[in-house]
Design an enzyme around this catalytic site. Structure first.
Site, mmCIF file in Angstrom:
data_model
loop_
_atom_site.group_PDB
_atom_site.id
_atom_site.type_symbol
_atom_site.label_atom_id
_atom_site.label_comp_id
_atom_site.label_asym_id
_atom_site.label_seq_id
_atom_site.Cartn_x
_atom_site.Cartn_y
_atom_site.Cartn_z
ATOM 1 N N LYS A 173 0.872 -1.181 0.000
ATOM 2 C CA LYS A 173 0.000 0.000 0.000
ATOM 3 C C LYS A 173 0.907 1.227 0.000
ATOM 4 C CE LYS A 173 -2.053 3.021 1.838
ATOM 5 N NZ LYS A 173 -1.955 4.419 1.333
ATOM 6 N N GLU A 248 8.802 2.865 11.215
ATOM 7 C CA GLU A 248 9.826 3.911 11.088
ATOM 8 C C GLU A 248 9.094 5.233 11.001
ATOM 9 O OE1 GLU A 248 11.434 6.606 9.794
ATOM 10 O OE2 GLU A 248 12.819 5.799 8.279
ATOM 11 N N CYS A 282 13.404 11.523 6.316
ATOM 12 C CA CYS A 282 13.230 11.229 7.742
ATOM 13 C C CYS A 282 14.522 11.456 8.521
ATOM 14 C CB CYS A 282 12.709 9.817 7.946
ATOM 15 S SG CYS A 282 13.654 8.580 7.055
ATOM 16 N N GLU A 383 8.864 17.364 13.901
ATOM 17 C CA GLU A 383 9.329 17.119 12.541
ATOM 18 C C GLU A 383 8.578 18.043 11.577
ATOM 19 O OE1 GLU A 383 8.340 13.380 10.523
ATOM 20 O OE2 GLU A 383 10.493 13.046 10.329
#
Ligand code: TXE
Length: 489
Positions: A173, A248, A282, A383
């Site tokens: 997905k 993650e 990331c 973030e």
């Protein structure tokens, strides 16, 4: 051509849904793809379940699976230019970056081909010559592999390669924003000879298709890369069926520069660390932590160079950085600039969209640098996933480690110094899954990748990246059994 892949066949979405994939450079239509829903997710899981429980796949030897992976690696290289172009159209990244991604994942497929063949389990000494004790590594079962939009091919390949190497079946997905290279990857895996049902693909939103995969009692494992909030939701949903999860969830990564570092290289990499792919990485080095004595000179040089970064179309060889992925994501980035200003951080450059009319249709944002930052600011802690650098200062190695660890994330960090002992002290002290010394950004297929703390659960790449997709089974065989007469002697 339809873009869902169920049980070895390309098919349209059962309810006829479609979605337009848009180029973030100019909002032009790249391709219309099928948009699945829960029913498609369930059909994909059933196909994967059948292939795992009853298909020929379970009879494949490790060597045969390794050959499949090597063939995928060859096909990735054969179609390298086409895949790099698709990734550029889909994400806005430059063609060079797209090509690097293809080369990197080729290496990942090759690495897991080699590991598949060299993982025969192990003998265990039971301390009794009449006992033969063995540990085998078996596949977990049906895996749901859910990937984000910043590195669509790469993130998905980091999951598909070890999952196949270990002998699992799977449903992929990708992000609804960037499905094109995953469609291509599935084509290549099918061309390489994966049996029907082993690899299935359902495009669609996270709330429908993604959630249906996570909720399904027929799915044994979810591997997810994406945002922290979605990761939390997946972990909690997976608890209902006690699925294995590998997560993650990004990072807020310090890049620590000592005064004795190679100045030019450290500035160069500080730029690369945060502005590569417009900060949508990331492991981006979004927290620059500089020793006081060089801080001013370092930041001045960095800002001067940040202002010369050429934004543009990823297909144009002169472009150094592309746009952000979507209008929605740019709004998130902009909101963090407002937050930084309100918190009292000093905006040195950027902080707005570019003026160039040629970029007006795209989701561009200027490289942005905030100085005078403190660890308690949201712009330092959260973030932003955009081209925003926050700068803090430190006085000695101990305070550098303290600042570097002052985050709830723990994915990656960099340290720059000419003193090997200092570098080792800091590298050991940092609570992050990867630490680069005098570098920033590289990963190796052989070395584990993943996060401490809220950056996630589990590891990708390396030996541990394969172990995520394996169950250990202990077979204990008594070759000279006699009655024990424990009871009722
Ligand atoms: O990611 P989501 P979004 C961070 C970054 C970004 C933020 C949000 O800070 O701004 O996450 O981005 C699927 N069940 N990262 O909202 O939602 C979704 O369809 C199952 C860090 O785009 O996490 C997509 O395929 N699946 C990051 C995938 O999850 C669900 C990379 C990721 O989307 C789901 C990207 C659900 N309930 C963003 N909801 C990194 N770690 O590298 C969504 N999805």
């Amino acid at each position: 051509m339809p873009t869902l892949f169920l049980d070895g066949r390309w098919t349209s979405a059962s309810a006829g849904g479609t979605r337009e994939v848009v180029n973030p450079y100019d909002r032009s239509l790249v391709r219309t793809v099928d948009e699945g829903e829960e029913t498609d997710a369930h059909a994909a899981v059933r196909a994967a379940r059948r292939a795992f429980d009853h298909g020929q796949w379970r009879g494949w030897t490790a060597r045969r699976r390794a050959r499949l992976l090597r063939r995928v690696a060859e096909l990735l290289q054969r179609d390298r230019a086409e895949i790099a172009r698709l990734e550029t159209l889909d994400t806005g990244k430059t063609l060079v970056e797209g090509g690097i991604d293809v080369d990197d994942v080729t290496g990942v497929f090759e690495y897991y081909a080699a590991r598949a063949e060299s993982d025969p389990g192990r003998l265990v000494d039971a301390g009794n010559p009449a006992v033969r004790s063995r540990v085998l590594y078996e596949p977990v079962g049906v895996c749901a592999l859910i990937a984000p939009w910043n590195y669509p091919l790469l993130q998905m390949s980091w999951k598909v390669a070890p999952a196949l190497a270990a002998g699992n079946t799977m449903v992929l997905k990708p992000s609804e924003l960037t499905p094109l290279t995953t469609v291509k990857l599935v084509e290549l895996v099918a061309e390489a000879g994966a049996p029907p049902g082993v690899v299935n693909l359902v495009l669609g939103s996270g709330a429908t298709v993604g959630a249906a995969l996570v909720d399904s009692p027929e799915v044994d494992l979810v591997s997810f890369t994406g945002g922290l909030d979605t990761g939390r939701a997946i972990m909690s949903a997976a608890a209902r069926t006690v699925k294995k999860v590998a997560l993650e969830l990004g990072g807020k990564n310090p890049n620590i520069v000592f005064a004795d570092a190679d100045f030019e290289a450290a500035v160069d990499y500080a730029l690369l660390a945060v502005f590569f792919h417009a900060g949508q990485v990331c492991s981006a080095g979004t927290r620059l932590v500089v020793e006081e004595s060089v801080h001013e000179r370092f930041v001045a040089e960095l800002v001067a160079r940040a202002e010369r970064i050429r934004l543009g179309n990823g297909l144009d060889p002169d472009t150094e950085s592309g746009p952000l992925v979507s209008a929605e994501h740019r709004e998130k980035v902009e909101s963090y600039v407002d937050i930084g200003v309100a918190e009292g951080a000093r905006l040195l450059t950027g902080g707005r969209r570019p003026d160039d009319p040629a970029l007006a249709q795209g989701f561009f944002y200027l490289p942005t640098v905030f100085d005078g930052c403190r660890s308690d600011m949201r712009v330092v802690q959260e973030e932003t996933f955009g081209p925003i650098l926050s700068v803090e200062r430190f006085s000695d190695a101990e305070s550098a480690v303290r600042i570097g660890n002052d985050t709830t994330y723990g994915l990656a960090a960099g340290v720059w110094t000419g003193d090997a002992r200092k570098a080792e002290y800091v590298a050991r002290g940092l609570r992050h899954g990867t630490v680069w010394i005098n570098d920033f950004g590289p990963y190796l297929p052989q070395a584990e990748w993943g996060g401490f703390k809220r950056s996630g659960v589990g590891r990708e790449l390396g030996r541990a990246g394969l172990a995520e997709y394996q169950e250990a089974k202990h077979i204990y065989e008594n070759t000279a059994v006699e009655p024990q007469r424990w009871f009722a002697r």
